[in-house]
Enzyme design. Structure first.
Site, mmCIF file in Angstrom:
data_model
loop_
_atom_site.group_PDB
_atom_site.id
_atom_site.type_symbol
_atom_site.label_atom_id
_atom_site.label_comp_id
_atom_site.label_asym_id
_atom_site.label_seq_id
_atom_site.Cartn_x
_atom_site.Cartn_y
_atom_site.Cartn_z
ATOM 1 N N GLU A 18 -18.625 44.018 -66.743
ATOM 2 C CA GLU A 18 -19.790 43.140 -66.954
ATOM 3 C C GLU A 18 -19.369 41.703 -67.267
ATOM 4 O O GLU A 18 -20.143 40.949 -67.855
ATOM 5 C CB GLU A 18 -20.680 43.672 -68.076
ATOM 6 C CG GLU A 18 -21.424 44.953 -67.756
ATOM 7 C CD GLU A 18 -22.405 44.848 -66.600
ATOM 8 O OE1 GLU A 18 -22.582 43.738 -66.051
ATOM 9 O OE2 GLU A 18 -22.959 45.889 -66.236
ATOM 10 N N HIS A 75 -22.406 43.954 -76.046
ATOM 11 C CA HIS A 75 -23.263 44.726 -75.145
ATOM 12 C C HIS A 75 -23.096 46.207 -75.460
ATOM 13 O O HIS A 75 -21.975 46.710 -75.477
ATOM 14 C CB HIS A 75 -22.871 44.418 -73.695
ATOM 15 C CG HIS A 75 -23.436 45.379 -72.700
ATOM 16 N ND1 HIS A 75 -24.772 45.708 -72.668
ATOM 17 C CD2 HIS A 75 -22.857 46.094 -71.709
ATOM 18 C CE1 HIS A 75 -24.977 46.585 -71.691
ATOM 19 N NE2 HIS A 75 -23.832 46.840 -71.107
HETATM 20 ZN ZN LIG Z 1 -23.365 48.394 -69.834
#
Ligand SMILES: [Zn+2]
Length: 219
Positions: A76, A95
């Site tokens: 990400e 996250h």
């Molecule tokens: Zn994730």
């Protein structure tokens, strides 16, 4: 720039995230922006957080180019780079795929401001970013758009992103959002919940920023 201090902060936050039960195994990721340069230090892709060391950390520029590290960065990384590019006030991102926040993300339903804590740290409901496949530039785009000037955002059918000026605060954002999501579901079980008004939410947020924001604490 010496990155060891920041690498250590990222490692410790990733381990705390695991200890708090906000993630399982290798899911979720953590990054920090050291100073004003366009650099971030991020967790590597697919590694168990319990065993992370300095050599596993990856430093990137805001275009995603690796500046330091042997590992692949978190899948990400685009989302992290995009948020740092668009939000100069954000210096840390956590996250998670925590259960109650993910339930709202799966329902594609914003988390309402039913706790003063959420009013303090987010200044409004936690919105849901449109669904896009994980790791894509499209997800980074929809996430940043839904985040706006707030601290937290849900990724549809995926999880939660918390942002802040420090890693400790970003982790706190994720914990408070998770707790508020849980309370919302319990309150629904009791019949209904009362959302704080926009006016009260704004006042609580303002007070928090002025009185406690600098210390990263809370009443
Ligand atoms: Zn994730």
């Amino acid at each position: 720039m010496l990155l060891e201090k920041y690498e250590q902060e990222v490692i410790e936050t990733a381990r705390q995230m695991l200890r708090c039960g906000l993630v399982t195994a290798t899911w979720g990721n953590v990054s920090v922006r050291p100073g004003t340069e366009e650099i971030l230090v991020i967790t590597p892709s697919g590694m168990d957080y319990a065993g992370l060391g300095h050599a596993d950390m990856v430093a990137l520029d805001f275009s995603g180019r690796v500046l330091k590290g042997e590992r692949k960065p978190s899948s990400e990384y685009r989302l992290h780079c995009k948020i740092y590019r668009e939000r100069p006030d954000v210096l840390a991102i956590v996250h998670t795929h925590s259960v109650f926040a993910s339930a709202f993300a799966a329902a594609r339903t914003p988390i309402p401001v039913i706790t003063e804590e959420l009013a303090q740290i987010n200044g409004g409901p936690v919105k849901v970013a449109d669904y896009h496949l994980p790791g894509t530039p499209e997800l980074a785009q929809s996430c940043t758009r839904a985040l706006g000037s707030r601290s937290a955002v849900l990724l549809a059918n995926h999880g939660l992103v918390g942002t802040a000026p420090t890693l400790a605060e970003a982790l706190k954002v994720c914990q408070i959002v998770e707790k508020t999501a849980q309370i919302t579901l319990y309150a629904k079980g009791l019949g209904a919940f009362q959302e704080l008004s926009a006016k009260d939410t704004a006042r609580i947020r303002d007070y928090y920023l002025k009185a406690y924001g600098q210390r990263g604490g809370g009443p």
